[in-house]
Design a protein around this motif. Structure first.
Motif, PDB file in Angstrom:
ATOM      1  N   MET A   1      44.293  17.037 -24.719  1.00 16.00           N
ATOM      2  CA  MET A   1      45.622  16.471 -24.759  1.00 16.00           C
ATOM      3  C   MET A   1      45.623  15.025 -24.278  1.00 16.00           C
ATOM      4  O   MET A   1      46.551  14.281 -24.483  1.00 16.00           O
TER       5      MET A   1
ATOM      6  N   SER B   1      44.590  12.032 -27.232  1.00 15.55           N
ATOM      7  CA  SER B   1      45.353  11.838 -28.447  1.00 15.55           C
ATOM      8  C   SER B   1      46.587  11.010 -28.108  1.00 15.55           C
ATOM      9  O   SER B   1      47.491  11.460 -27.442  1.00 15.55           O
ATOM     10  N   ARG B   2      46.560   9.788 -28.539  1.00 17.05           N
ATOM     11  CA  ARG B   2      47.696   8.917 -28.218  1.00 17.05           C
ATOM     12  C   ARG B   2      48.404   8.603 -29.517  1.00 17.05           C
ATOM     13  O   ARG B   2      47.851   7.970 -30.403  1.00 17.05           O
ATOM     14  N   THR B   3      49.588   9.089 -29.662  1.00 16.58           N
ATOM     15  CA  THR B   3      50.317   8.823 -30.896  1.00 16.58           C
ATOM     16  C   THR B   3      51.377   7.779 -30.625  1.00 16.58           C
ATOM     17  O   THR B   3      51.825   7.612 -29.515  1.00 16.58           O
TER      18      THR B   3
ATOM     19  N   ALA C   1      54.847   6.260 -30.241  1.00 13.52           N
ATOM     20  CA  ALA C   1      56.058   6.931 -29.801  1.00 13.52           C
ATOM     21  C   ALA C   1      57.218   6.655 -30.740  1.00 13.52           C
ATOM     22  O   ALA C   1      58.111   5.887 -30.454  1.00 13.52           O
ATOM     23  N   VAL C   2      57.148   7.249 -31.880  1.00 10.09           N
ATOM     24  CA  VAL C   2      58.244   7.096 -32.827  1.00 10.09           C
ATOM     25  C   VAL C   2      58.629   8.489 -33.295  1.00 10.09           C
ATOM     26  O   VAL C   2      57.790   9.257 -33.738  1.00 10.09           O
ATOM     27  N   ALA C   3      59.906   8.819 -33.143  1.00  9.24           N
ATOM     28  CA  ALA C   3      60.367  10.115 -33.621  1.00  9.24           C
ATOM     29  C   ALA C   3      60.372  10.077 -35.140  1.00  9.24           C
ATOM     30  O   ALA C   3      60.397   9.006 -35.735  1.00  9.24           O
ATOM     31  N   PRO C   4      60.332  11.259 -35.772  1.00  8.88           N
ATOM     32  CA  PRO C   4      60.367  11.287 -37.222  1.00  8.88           C
ATOM     33  C   PRO C   4      61.582  10.515 -37.733  1.00  8.88           C
ATOM     34  O   PRO C   4      62.627  10.521 -37.095  1.00  8.88           O
ATOM     35  N   PRO C   5      61.445   9.827 -38.860  1.00  3.49           N
ATOM     36  CA  PRO C   5      62.566   9.026 -39.348  1.00  3.49           C
ATOM     37  C   PRO C   5      63.789   9.901 -39.587  1.00  3.49           C
ATOM     38  O   PRO C   5      63.668  11.072 -39.952  1.00  3.49           O
ATOM     39  N   ALA C   6      64.940   9.335 -39.346  1.00  6.12           N
ATOM     40  CA  ALA C   6      66.178  10.083 -39.523  1.00  6.12           C
ATOM     41  C   ALA C   6      66.357  10.431 -41.000  1.00  6.12           C
ATOM     42  O   ALA C   6      65.917   9.698 -41.875  1.00  6.12           O
ATOM     43  N   ALA C   7      66.983  11.570 -41.251  1.00 10.93           N
ATOM     44  CA  ALA C   7      67.195  12.005 -42.622  1.00 10.93           C
ATOM     45  C   ALA C   7      68.115  11.012 -43.322  1.00 10.93           C
ATOM     46  O   ALA C   7      68.856  10.275 -42.696  1.00 10.93           O
TER      47      ALA C   7
ATOM     48  N   PRO D   1      70.987   9.082 -44.851  1.00  8.13           N
ATOM     49  CA  PRO D   1      72.391   9.157 -44.462  1.00  8.13           C
ATOM     50  C   PRO D   1      73.276   9.729 -45.559  1.00  8.13           C
ATOM     51  O   PRO D   1      74.381  10.115 -45.292  1.00  8.13           O
TER      52      PRO D   1
END
Lengths: 513, 337
Positions: B1, B4-6, B8-14, B16
Motif C-alpha cells: 500500500m 502505490s501513489r496515485t 489525487a483526483v476523484a473520478p470525473p463528474a458525470a 451534467p
C-alpha cells in the motif's frame, strides 16, 4: 514520551513545550445504564498532527467521538478546544465551527443535490437562489480539489466522493479539527491512497485529524501519534515511530503475541485432492471476463483486486446472486442453476456475503434463528422447527466459533461486529459446504476477532472444505495456499503463499514489474 | 500500500446533461395530461367546454388540498391517514357549534362568525395531536393516524347523531360557492396555496428542511435543523389544509354529510405517488403531486362522460389508478417505496 498505563494523559505533560493541544478531553466517564462506555478516559491531540485512535470493537471509540463532536454529554470530565471549554450541547453551530466528523454512517441526504447538502440549513435567508448556491458549492469543492458536480443527486455518489463532500463541508464551517471514523472501511486501495494524500495536504495546511481505523498499517502510514483504548479506558498514547506493530497490538488486546498466524501451519493440500469449486470461462459484461479458477478440497485460495476489478461480482455470481453472461460454475461436480442461490446452496456451496448488515443477518431475530436459517429444514419434520433442536444446534455453533453472546436467544443486532460476523460464518458452514466463498470476511472486525474468524476458516479448510477468500485485506489472505490477483475483470496473476506485501499490492494496482 | 501513489483526483463528474434532465422529471405527467385531454375531446365534445373543465377543476379542489397536505407530510417522511376524517369532522364540529339544536346543532349556539375560525382551529388541533402522539410518544405515524381516522369519523357521527347537517351558515358556504373573476373561488384558493407551497418547499430554507428530514433525519438534525418542530408544524399544516378542504366541500355541496371525505385517502395517496412523491420520504415535488391530482380528475371525468355505468365506475376508477401506479413505476425505473 510513552505515557503507558491506565488513566488520562495530562495534556500539559504530553505536549510540554508545544502550544496548547488542539483538542483535549480529560477524565471522561460515560455510562449507559449498566454498561460503562468510557471510564476516566481522555485524549490530547497536538495542533496539526494526525492522531490515530485504535481499540477493539467496544473499546469506547465511538462514544468518545460522539462526546468530542458534542452529540452526547459526558457524565464527568471536560472537553477543551485550544484551551477553551467546549460550547454547550445545544450550540450546534458552535460545535461545528470547532470540530467536524465524517461518520461511518453517512450524514449526506441522498435525495438532495450535492450543493444543497453542502449548504444544508444555511442556504441563506429569503428565497434560495439555486444558481448561486450551485456556484458557491462549485467554488467550495474546487477549493478543496473535489471533482464532483454540485448539481448531482448525492445518492448517486460513490463512497469516496461522498466522503470528500463531507470533508469539504466540514472544512467549510471553519473547523480545523476533523474526525474520520473508519473512513477506509468501504474504500478500495487506490481510493484509500487518494484519501491519505488529501489528508497529508490538509495537514500541511494546518488541519488536525483524529483518525479511527481497524487497519493498523494505515495508522503507521498516515498518523504521527496513536492513542489506544481498551475496555472503556485509555491505555497509552505514543508517537507511532516509538511503537512497534506488536506492541500496539498488545496494547489493544491486553497481551502481546504473534497474530494472524492461525492456519499458517495447515498441511499441504495433496495434489490428488478433488476440485470442489471450478469456474470456467465465466464472463459478465461490465464486471469480469473469461475468468477461470479452481479450488481443491482442503485448499484456501485468495482473490484480491481493487474495487473495480470485478472480484465481488465474481463471488456473487458463484453464490448465485448474479447471473453470468456465459461460462460455467461447478460446485463439487455439479452445476447449480445460474442465478439461483438455493441451487448453489443445495450444490454444496457456503457463502459469506460482503455486507453482513444488509445480506448476512436478520437483525431482530435471535442468534439461534440467524445461525440456523439454512439448516432449518433439518431441525424437524415437514417444515416444523423444533425449538429445542434449534437451540442445541445454535449452542454447538456458539461453542465451536467462540461467539460472545448471552445465549442463543439474544437478538443478533446486540452482538459486536466481530461476533456478528462469526454468526454469519457459522451459518455459512452450518450445512457442511464442500466449497466456501467469503467476501471481505473481516471487514469492521477487531484484531482478536479477526484471528478467531480466520482460525475457524482455516480449520474448516483442514477438514476438507475448499475456501475462496475474496478480500482487499492482506491479513485475510496470509493463510491462503495461493492468491489470485484480479485486475480490470481478469485474473492476471497467481502467487503462492509467502508473497511480499509490496508485490501483491503492486499487482493489485496494475503496476508491472 | 505504501508504494502505490496515485494522483489525487476523484473520478470525473458525470455529464451534467443527466442533471438537466432530472429537472424535467417534474414534467413527466404533462404528456399524460395532454393525452387525457385529447382522449376526452374525442369521446365527447362537451369535454372541452369551459363549463366542463371548470367543473372538473372545482371537483378536484378538495382532493388537491388533501394531496397538498399529504405530499408535504410524505416528503417529511411521515404519514397522515386521518386527513379524510378531518375533512368531515372539522366543518361538522364548527357548524354544529353555531347552529341551533333544531338543526342537529350541539346547543352551544356560538356566534356564526366563529364558524370558519373554529373549523380551521379544529384542523390545527388534530394535526397537533397527531404530532404529539408521533413525536412525543414516538408512536408509528401509520398506526396513529389510522387510529385517528377511525376516532375522528366516530366523533363526527357521535356529535351529529349520524345526521347530515343542512342548516349551514352563509359564511361557511361562501368559499365553496363564490365565483371570483369568472372562476370558482375554490380554484383560485387551491392555485394560490399550491403556488405558495411550491415556492416554500423549493426556495425557502425551512421548506428545504422538510426534504432534508425526509431524506435522512439524523443528518438533518446534525445540520442543526429542529427536526421535531418542523415535522410538528408540517402535521399541523396538514390538519389545517384538510379543514380548509372541508370548508370548500361543505360550500360546494351545501351540507356536511356524515360520511364527508369517507374513502378519499386512497385517492390522495394514489395522486401523490403517481405524481412522484415517495412514501419513503425526501422525494417528490408539489407540482408533481398537483399533476397527479389533475390526471385522476380527468380520468374520472372521462369515465363519466364516456357513459360508464354508475355501478361499475368505482371498480374501473380503482383499476385505472392501479394501472397508473404501475406505469409510474415502470417509467421512473425505480422501485416504488
Amino acid at each position: 514520551m510513552t505515557s503507558s498505563g491506565a488513566g488520562t494523559p495530562a495534556p500539559t505533560a504530553a505536549t510540554a513545550g508545544t502550544p496548547l493541544p488542539a483538542v483535549a478531553a480529560r477524565g471522561i466517564t460515560k455510562r449507559y445504564g449498566p454498561t460503562t462506555a468510557l471510564l476516566d478516559a481522555g485524549i490530547a491531540i497536538a495542533p496539526g498532527e494526525t492522531h490515530a485512535l485504535v481499540g477493539r470493537n467496544g473499546a469506547g471509540k465511538s462514544t468518545l467521538v460522539s462526546i468530542l463532536t458534542g452529540l452526547q454529554r459526558a457524565d464527568t470530565g471536560e472537553v477543551r478546544f485550544a484551551g477553551e471549554p467546549a460550547p454547550s450541547l445545544s450550540d450546534r453551530d458552535g460545535w461545528r465551527r470547532l470540530v467536524a466528523c465524517v461518520y461511518q454512517k453517512s450524514t449526506i441526504i441522498p435525495t438532495l443535490t450535492v450543493a444543497e447538502n453542502l449548504f444544508l440549513n444555511r442556504q441563506g435567508g429569503g428565497l434560495i437562489g439555486w444558481r448561486s448556491l450551485r456556484r458557491r458549492a462549485a467554488d467550495l469543492l474546487d477549493a478543496y480539489g473535489v471533482a464532483v458536480d454540485p448539481a448531482r443527486v448525492a445518492g448517486e455518489l460513490t463512497v469516496e466522493q461522498r466522503q470528500l463532500v463531507e470533508i469539504a463541508r466540514a472544512l467549510s464551517f471553519g473547523a480545523r479539527f476533523i474526525i474520520l471514523d473508519e473512513p477506509t472501511a468501504q474504500l478500495d486501495a487506490a481510493a484509500i491512497e487518494r484519501l491519505f494524500d488529501r489528508m497529508r495536504q490538509l495537514r500541511d495546511g494546518g488541519v488536525t485529524f483524529l483518525f479511527i481505523s481497524h487497519h493498523l498499517q494505515e495508522v503507521y502510514e498516515v498518523c504521527q501519534s496513536v492513542t489506544v483504548f481498551r475496555d472503556a479506558r485509555h491505555v497509552l498514547t505514543a508517537p507511532v515511530t516509538d511503537l512497534p506493530h506488536d506492541e500496539l497490538v498488545g496494547a489493544m488486546t491486553g497481551d502481546a503475541g504473534p497474530l494472524l498466524s492461525s492456519g499458517a501451519a495447515r498441511p499441504a493440500v495433496p495434489a490428488a485432492a478433488e476440485t470442489v469449486l471450478a469456474v470456467d470461462g465465466l464472463r459478465l459484461a461490465g464486471f469480469y471476463e473469461d475468468v477461470r479458477l479452481a479450488v481443491r478440497a482442503g485448499e484456501m485460495v485468495g482473490l484480491i483486486g481493487s474495487g473495480s476489478s470485478g472480484k465481488v461480482a465474481l463471488a456473487e455470481t458463484i453464490a448465485g446472486l448474479r447471473r453470468a453472461d456465459g461460462g460455467t460454475v461447478t460446485v463439487a461436480g455439479s452445476r447449480p442453476r445460474p442465478g439461483s442461490v438455493p441451487s448453489a446452496l443445495a450444490g454444496g456451496l457456503g457463502y459469506l456475503p460482503q455486507d453482513r448488515h444488509r445480506e448476512g443477518l436478520v437483525p431482530l431475530l435471535s442468534v439461534a434463528e440467524n445461525a440456523t436459517l439454512p439448516i432449518a429444514g433439518k431441525l424437524g419434520p415437514a417444515g416444523v422447527i423444533a425449538p429445542a433442536r434449534r437451540r442445541a444446534a445454535a449452542q454447538r455453533m456458539i461453542d465451536a466459533y467462540d461467539i460472545k453472546t448471552s445465549g442463543p436467544d439474544q437478538p443478533v443486532n446486540a452482538l459486536s461486529g466481530g461476533n456478528a460476523q462469526k454468526v454469519v460464518l457459522a451459518r455459512a458452514l452450518s450445512n457442511d459446504p464442500r466449497a466456501l466463498v467469503m467476501v471481505n470476511p473481516t471487514a469492521g472486525v477487531d484484531v482478536r476477532s479477526k484471528e478467531s474468524l480466520l482460525g475457524a476458516v482455516a480449520s474448516a479448510a483442514t477438514a476438507g472444505t475448499g475456501v475462496l477468500v475474496v478480500s482487499d485485506e492482506l491479513d485475510d489472505l496470509r493463510s491462503c495456499d495461493r492468491v489470485l490477483v484480479m485486475f480490470h475483470g481478469r485474473v492476471v496473476r497467481e502467487v503462492p503463499r509467502g508473497w511480499a506485501d509490496a508485490d501483491l499490492v503492486a499487482a493489485v494496482e496494475g503496476v508491472r514489474e | 500500500m505504501t508504494n502505490s501513489r496515485t494522483v489525487a483526483v476523484a473520478p470525473p463528474a458525470a455529464a451534467p446533461r443527466r442533471v438537466r434532465l432530472a429537472r424535467f422529471r417534474d414534467l413527466a405527467l404533462v404528456p399524460a395530461i395532454l393525452l387525457l385531454v385529447v382522449v376526452g375531446a374525442v369521446i365527447d365534445p362537451v369535454f372541452l367546454t369551459k363549463a366542463n373543465i371548470t367543473n372538473v377543476l372545482q371537483q378536484q379542489t378538495e382532493l388537491s388540498l388533501l394531496v397538498l397536505a399529504e405530499a408535504i407530510i410524505l416528503i417529511a417522511g411521515k404519514f397522515d391517514l386521518s386527513l379524510e376524517s378531518t375533512i368531515g369532522l372539522a366543518p361538522a364540529l364548527a357548524v354544529g357549534l353555531v347552529i341551533p339544536v333544531a338543526s342537529n346543532g350541539l346547543g352551544t349556539d356560538l356566534p356564526v362568525a366563529l364558524a370558519i375560525p373554529l373549523c380551521l382551529l379544529t384542523g390545527l388541533a388534530i394535526g397537533a395531536f397527531n404530532g404529539l402522539l408521533i413525536l412525543r410518544f414516538k408512536l408509528s405515524a401509520f398506526i396513529v393516524t389510522l387510529g385517528m381516522l377511525i376516532v375522528l369519523r366516530g366523533l363526527q357521527i357521535g356529535l351529529t347523531g349520524g345526521q347530515n347537517l343542512f342548516d349551514i351558515p352563509q359564511s361557511v358556504l361562501y368559499l365553496g360557492n363564490a365565483v371570483w373573476l369568472g372562476l370558482p373561488a375554490s380554484i383560485w384558493i387551491c392555485g394560490a396555496l399550491f403556488a405558495a407551497g411550491i415556492l416554500a418547499l423549493g426556495f425557502l430554507r425551512h421548506g428545504r428542511a422538510v426534504y432534508a428530514i425526509g431524506g435522512n433525519v439524523d443528518a438533518a438534525r446534525a445540520a442543526g435543523i429542529r427536526t421535531d418542530r418542523v415535522v410538528w408544524i408540517v402535521l399541523m399544516l396538514g390538519g389545517l389544509l384538510a379543514a380548509l378542504a372541508g370548508l370548500l366541500m361543505t360550500g360546494r355541496l351545501g351540507s356536511v354529510a356524515s360520511a364527508q371525505g369517507d374513502g378519499m385517502i386512497f385517492t390522495v395517496f394514489a395522486a401523490a405517488v403517481i405524481g412522484g412523491v415517495s412514501l419513503d420520504g425526501g422525494k417528490g415535488t408539489l407540482f408533481g403531486a398537483l399533476c397527479g391530482v389533475i390526471v385522476l380528475g380527468l380520468i374520472n371525468n372521462i369515465l363519466t362522460l364516456g357513459g360508464v355505468s354508475a355501478q361499475w365506475i368505482q371498480a374501473i376508477y380503482g383499476a385505472i389508478i392501479l394501472v397508473a401506479l404501475i406505469l409510474a413505476r415502470v417509467t421512473s425505473g425505480k422501485a416504488q417505496d
